[in-house]
Design a protein around this motif. Structure first.
Motif, PDB file in Angstrom:
ATOM      1  N   ASN A 105       0.819  -1.219   0.000  1.00 38.75           N
ATOM      2  CA  ASN A 105       0.000   0.000   0.000  1.00 38.75           C
ATOM      3  C   ASN A 105       0.851   1.267   0.000  1.00 38.75           C
ATOM      4  N   LYS A 106       1.980   1.198  -0.670  1.00 38.45           N
ATOM      5  CA  LYS A 106       2.831   2.378  -0.802  1.00 38.45           C
ATOM      6  C   LYS A 106       2.375   3.199  -2.011  1.00 38.45           C
ATOM      7  N   PRO A 107       2.603   4.502  -1.994  1.00 32.97           N
ATOM      8  CA  PRO A 107       2.108   5.351  -3.076  1.00 32.97           C
ATOM      9  C   PRO A 107       2.716   5.023  -4.441  1.00 32.97           C
ATOM     10  N   ILE A 108       1.850   5.097  -5.450  1.00 35.29           N
ATOM     11  CA  ILE A 108       2.235   4.965  -6.856  1.00 35.29           C
ATOM     12  C   ILE A 108       1.769   6.234  -7.548  1.00 35.29           C
ATOM     13  N   ALA A 109       2.708   6.979  -8.119  1.00 31.14           N
ATOM     14  CA  ALA A 109       2.392   8.219  -8.839  1.00 31.14           C
ATOM     15  C   ALA A 109       2.671   7.979 -10.316  1.00 31.14           C
ATOM     16  N   VAL A 110       1.643   8.124 -11.152  1.00 27.02           N
ATOM     17  CA  VAL A 110       1.767   7.744 -12.561  1.00 27.02           C
ATOM     18  C   VAL A 110       1.171   8.838 -13.442  1.00 27.02           C
ATOM     19  N   ILE A 111       1.855   9.128 -14.540  1.00 29.41           N
ATOM     20  CA  ILE A 111       1.407  10.199 -15.432  1.00 29.41           C
ATOM     21  C   ILE A 111       1.508   9.748 -16.884  1.00 29.41           C
ATOM     22  N   VAL A 147     -11.175   8.552 -15.744  1.00 28.33           N
ATOM     23  CA  VAL A 147     -11.822   9.864 -15.716  1.00 28.33           C
ATOM     24  C   VAL A 147     -10.884  10.896 -16.340  1.00 28.33           C
ATOM     25  N   ASP A 148     -11.470  11.942 -16.884  1.00 23.18           N
ATOM     26  CA  ASP A 148     -10.704  12.994 -17.561  1.00 23.18           C
ATOM     27  C   ASP A 148     -10.538  14.181 -16.610  1.00 23.18           C
ATOM     28  N   GLN A 149      -9.522  14.091 -15.741  1.00 15.82           N
ATOM     29  CA  GLN A 149      -9.225  15.147 -14.777  1.00 15.82           C
ATOM     30  C   GLN A 149      -7.722  15.355 -14.712  1.00 15.82           C
ATOM     31  N   GLU A 150      -7.295  16.552 -14.296  1.00 13.45           N
ATOM     32  CA  GLU A 150      -5.856  16.837 -14.291  1.00 13.45           C
ATOM     33  C   GLU A 150      -5.106  15.979 -13.292  1.00 13.45           C
ATOM     34  N   VAL A 151      -5.732  15.640 -12.189  1.00 11.87           N
ATOM     35  CA  VAL A 151      -5.094  14.734 -11.227  1.00 11.87           C
ATOM     36  C   VAL A 151      -6.191  13.997 -10.479  1.00 11.87           C
ATOM     37  N   VAL A 152      -5.966  12.703 -10.246  1.00  7.49           N
ATOM     38  CA  VAL A 152      -6.930  11.847  -9.556  1.00  7.49           C
ATOM     39  C   VAL A 152      -6.187  11.104  -8.449  1.00  7.49           C
ATOM     40  N   VAL A 153      -6.768  11.100  -7.261  1.00  4.10           N
ATOM     41  CA  VAL A 153      -6.218  10.337  -6.145  1.00  4.10           C
ATOM     42  C   VAL A 153      -7.213   9.246  -5.775  1.00  4.10           C
ATOM     43  N   ASP A 154      -6.743   8.003  -5.767  1.00  5.95           N
ATOM     44  CA  ASP A 154      -7.548   6.860  -5.334  1.00  5.95           C
ATOM     45  C   ASP A 154      -6.683   6.059  -4.365  1.00  5.95           C
ATOM     46  N   GLY A 155      -6.853   6.332  -3.081  1.00  7.78           N
ATOM     47  CA  GLY A 155      -6.030   5.663  -2.085  1.00  7.78           C
ATOM     48  C   GLY A 155      -4.567   6.005  -2.264  1.00  7.78           C
ATOM     49  N   ASN A 156      -3.745   4.987  -2.522  1.00  5.02           N
ATOM     50  CA  ASN A 156      -2.299   5.189  -2.699  1.00  5.02           C
ATOM     51  C   ASN A 156      -1.918   5.567  -4.126  1.00  5.02           C
ATOM     52  N   PRO A 163       1.904  16.439 -19.534  1.00  2.00           N
ATOM     53  CA  PRO A 163       2.807  17.389 -18.881  1.00  2.00           C
ATOM     54  C   PRO A 163       2.116  18.654 -18.368  1.00  2.00           C
ATOM     55  N   GLU A 164       1.032  19.066 -19.006  1.00  5.06           N
ATOM     56  CA  GLU A 164       0.324  20.265 -18.553  1.00  5.06           C
ATOM     57  C   GLU A 164      -0.243  20.091 -17.135  1.00  5.06           C
ATOM     58  N   ASP A 165      -0.428  18.847 -16.726  1.00  2.00           N
ATOM     59  CA  ASP A 165      -0.990  18.564 -15.404  1.00  2.00           C
ATOM     60  C   ASP A 165       0.069  18.469 -14.305  1.00  2.00           C
ATOM     61  N   ILE A 166       1.336  18.625 -14.662  1.00  2.00           N
ATOM     62  CA  ILE A 166       2.415  18.359 -13.703  1.00  2.00           C
ATOM     63  C   ILE A 166       2.307  19.174 -12.413  1.00  2.00           C
TER      64      ILE A 166
END
Length: 199
Positions: A105-111, A147-156, A163-166
Motif C-alpha cells: 500500500n505504498k504510493p504509486i504516482a503515474v502520469i 476519468v478525464d481530470q488533471e489529477v486523480v487520487v484513489d487511495g495510494n 505534462p500540462e498537469d504536472i
C-alpha cells in the motif's frame, strides 16, 4: 519545520524513451520536499529522455531494475512517454516491482502513458484513475474507472494525464506520500522515524 518527505526513498522507474519533463519536474518536487530519489532502469549507466518526439537528455541510472527491491522504497514514480511505457509494460521485473509496491500500500504516482505498466501488472481493476487519453480503453478494459481530470487520487494511487498537469500532479503526489508517512508514524508511535522502507 522538517520537509514533508524528509528521508523518504522514492524509485523513479523508466527505460529509454520517457517524457523528460515527467521525470525532471516531479523529481524536483520530491527532492524539494526532502525525499531521496533514485532512477531505476533496465539500462546500464544512462537512460534516454525525450521531449515529445525529439531526443532530450540522458540521465544516470542509480539502480538496475533486476537488482531493485521494492521493500527498499517508500513510493514509486512512473513517468510516461509512449516508447518508455510500452517497453516497461512488457518487463516482468517492472510488473513485479509495482505489484510489490501495491502489496505494501505504498504510493504509486503515474502520469501520461505510465499507466500501461499498471494495466499489464493487473493493478487497475476497481481503481479510479486518469492517463493520456489514448489509454482510456486499455484502463477500462482492465476494469479501471477512467476519468478525464488533471489529477486523480484513489487511495495510494495518484494519476495525471499530460505534462500540462504536472503542477497539480506534483502537489498531490507529495501530499499522498506525506500522508502515508504520517499514517505509518502514527501506527508505530515513533514520531522521529524516517521513511517507511522495509515496513
Amino acid at each position: 519545520m522538517d520537509p514533508a518527505l524528509n528521508g523518504m526513498n522514492i524509485a523513479i522507474l523508466v527505460t529509454d524513451g520517457f517524457e523528460q519533463v515527467e521525470l525532471t519536474e516531479p523529481k524536483k518536487a520530491l527532492e524539494a520536499a526532502g525525499a531521496l530519489t533514485r532512477i531505476v532502469s533496465d539500462k546500464f549507466d544512462k537512460v534516454q529522455g525525450m521531449n515529445h518526439d525529439q531526443p532530450g537528455d540522458q540521465f544516470t541510472v542509480d539502480l538496475l531494475l533486476r537488482e531493485a527491491d521494492a521493500k527498499a522504497f517508500d513510493a514509486v514514480l512512473l513517468p510516461g512517454g509512449k516508447v518508455n511505457a510500452a517497453a516497461l509494460r512488457e518487463m516482468d521485473e517492472a510488473q513485479r516491482f509495482v505489484q510489490n509496491i501495491e502489496e505494501d500500500n505504498k504510493p504509486i504516482a503515474v502520469i501520461c502513458h505510465g499507466g500501461w505498466l499498471l494495466v499489464s501488472a493487473g493493478l487497475v481493476e476497481g481503481r479510479t484513475m486518469t492517463s493520456f487519453p489514448a489509454l482510456e480503453q486499455d484502463i477500462r478494459s482492465a476494469g479501471g474507472n477512467w476519468v478525464d481530470q488533471e489529477v486523480v487520487v484513489d487511495g495510494n494511487l495518484v494519476s495525471s494525464r499530460t505534462p500540462e498537469d504536472i503542477p497539480a500532479f506534483n502537489d498531490k503526489m507529495v501530499e499522498v506520500i506525506a500522508n502515508r508517512m504520517q499514517e505509518h508514524l502514527r501506527g508505530t508511535g515513533d514520531e522521529h522515524a524516517v521513511g517507511l522502507a522495509g515496513s
